[in-house]
Design a protein around this motif. Sequence first.
Motif, PDB file in Angstrom:
ATOM      1  N   LEU A 263       0.698  -1.452  -0.112  1.00 44.35           N
ATOM      2  CA  LEU A 263       0.057   0.159  -0.157  1.00 44.35           C
ATOM      3  C   LEU A 263       0.812   1.342   0.055  1.00 44.35           C
ATOM      4  CD1 LEU A 263      -2.811  -1.195   2.532  1.00 44.35           C
ATOM      5  CD2 LEU A 263      -3.076  -0.824   0.145  1.00 44.35           C
ATOM      6  N   ALA A 264       1.887   1.210   0.619  1.00 46.74           N
ATOM      7  CA  ALA A 264       2.789   2.279   0.736  1.00 46.74           C
ATOM      8  C   ALA A 264       3.649   2.642  -0.494  1.00 46.74           C
ATOM      9  CB  ALA A 264       3.897   2.310   1.934  1.00 46.74           C
ATOM     10  N   ALA A 265       4.085   1.599  -1.085  1.00 46.93           N
ATOM     11  CA  ALA A 265       4.677   1.575  -2.415  1.00 46.93           C
ATOM     12  C   ALA A 265       3.572   2.292  -3.681  1.00 46.93           C
ATOM     13  CB  ALA A 265       5.119   0.294  -2.996  1.00 46.93           C
ATOM     14  N   LEU A 266       2.270   1.967  -3.372  1.00 45.72           N
ATOM     15  CA  LEU A 266       1.181   2.451  -4.370  1.00 45.72           C
ATOM     16  C   LEU A 266       0.988   3.931  -4.090  1.00 45.72           C
ATOM     17  CD1 LEU A 266      -1.078  -0.485  -4.580  1.00 45.72           C
ATOM     18  CD2 LEU A 266       0.327   0.298  -6.319  1.00 45.72           C
ATOM     19  N   ALA A 267       1.242   4.258  -2.860  1.00 44.94           N
ATOM     20  CA  ALA A 267       0.694   5.698  -2.537  1.00 44.94           C
ATOM     21  C   ALA A 267       1.491   6.858  -3.093  1.00 44.94           C
ATOM     22  CB  ALA A 267       0.811   6.061  -0.857  1.00 44.94           C
TER      23      ALA A 267
END
Length: 267
Positions: A263-267
């Motif tokens: 999720l952090a990588a997609l943010a």
Amino acid sequence: MSSAELSKPGRKQRVRTLWISDVHLGTRDCQAEHLATFLKRYQADKVYLVGDIIDGWRLRSGVFWPQAHTNVIRRLLTMSKRGTEVIYVTGNHDEFLRGYSSLVLGNIQLVDEAEHRTADGRRLLVIHGDQFDVITCYHRWLAFLGDSAYELTLTLNRWLNHWRRRYGYGYWSLSAYLKQRVKRAVNFISDFEQAIAHECVKRGFDGVVCGHIHHAEMCRVGEVEYLNCGDWVESCTALIEHLDGSIQLYRLAEDQTRQQAELAALA
């Protein structure tokens, strides 16, 4: 984002076998919501319930059975209805079922132990493991005393994770952390592994899948492949056999960390 939201399943993954143990339905520390979510993620040919699924010891002193615990039973029944073979291996906390061993109800079997053949031909003994615990077998009063002390640790664990959820952190087991660092606990785990591995050698099994000690592990003990499911009270772990016969140890905490990173990588 909460740990429950992180664990929401997508499309079901087809697997050959799931092993879960030590759920302890009927206790306040059972992580039933996490388990129900885990089960929804998979389409399995077989599910082994490797003992202590229902906690008969605790239910003797009073009934605690919220909707989340019923949801786990309903999920297993739904899987059975859709073709999954469910094998319930009895444990010491659900020993009241041992009088009904060999009972078959549709796709659900009740047994004291089972033999499992992996897709690549390994022969595994599936057994809860209390038979190899000297305290449980020969000093039941001490087992009950230890169970009370253990419950205190789990209460602390429950409050810790309540506050972790409030601040957006995933699940973490205080009790499992302490178990890794207390010498007597480490020695007990080692003795248990050696005893159950010896039984496998004697009976000609390639390995064993067990539970009981609430310590998930995949390792070799001498000639034997030792596979422990862990539990859904402390560490929320399971074993998964994929279609090629390879076996994976699932840990909820690691799964949540991976999802957070994605999720952090997609943010």
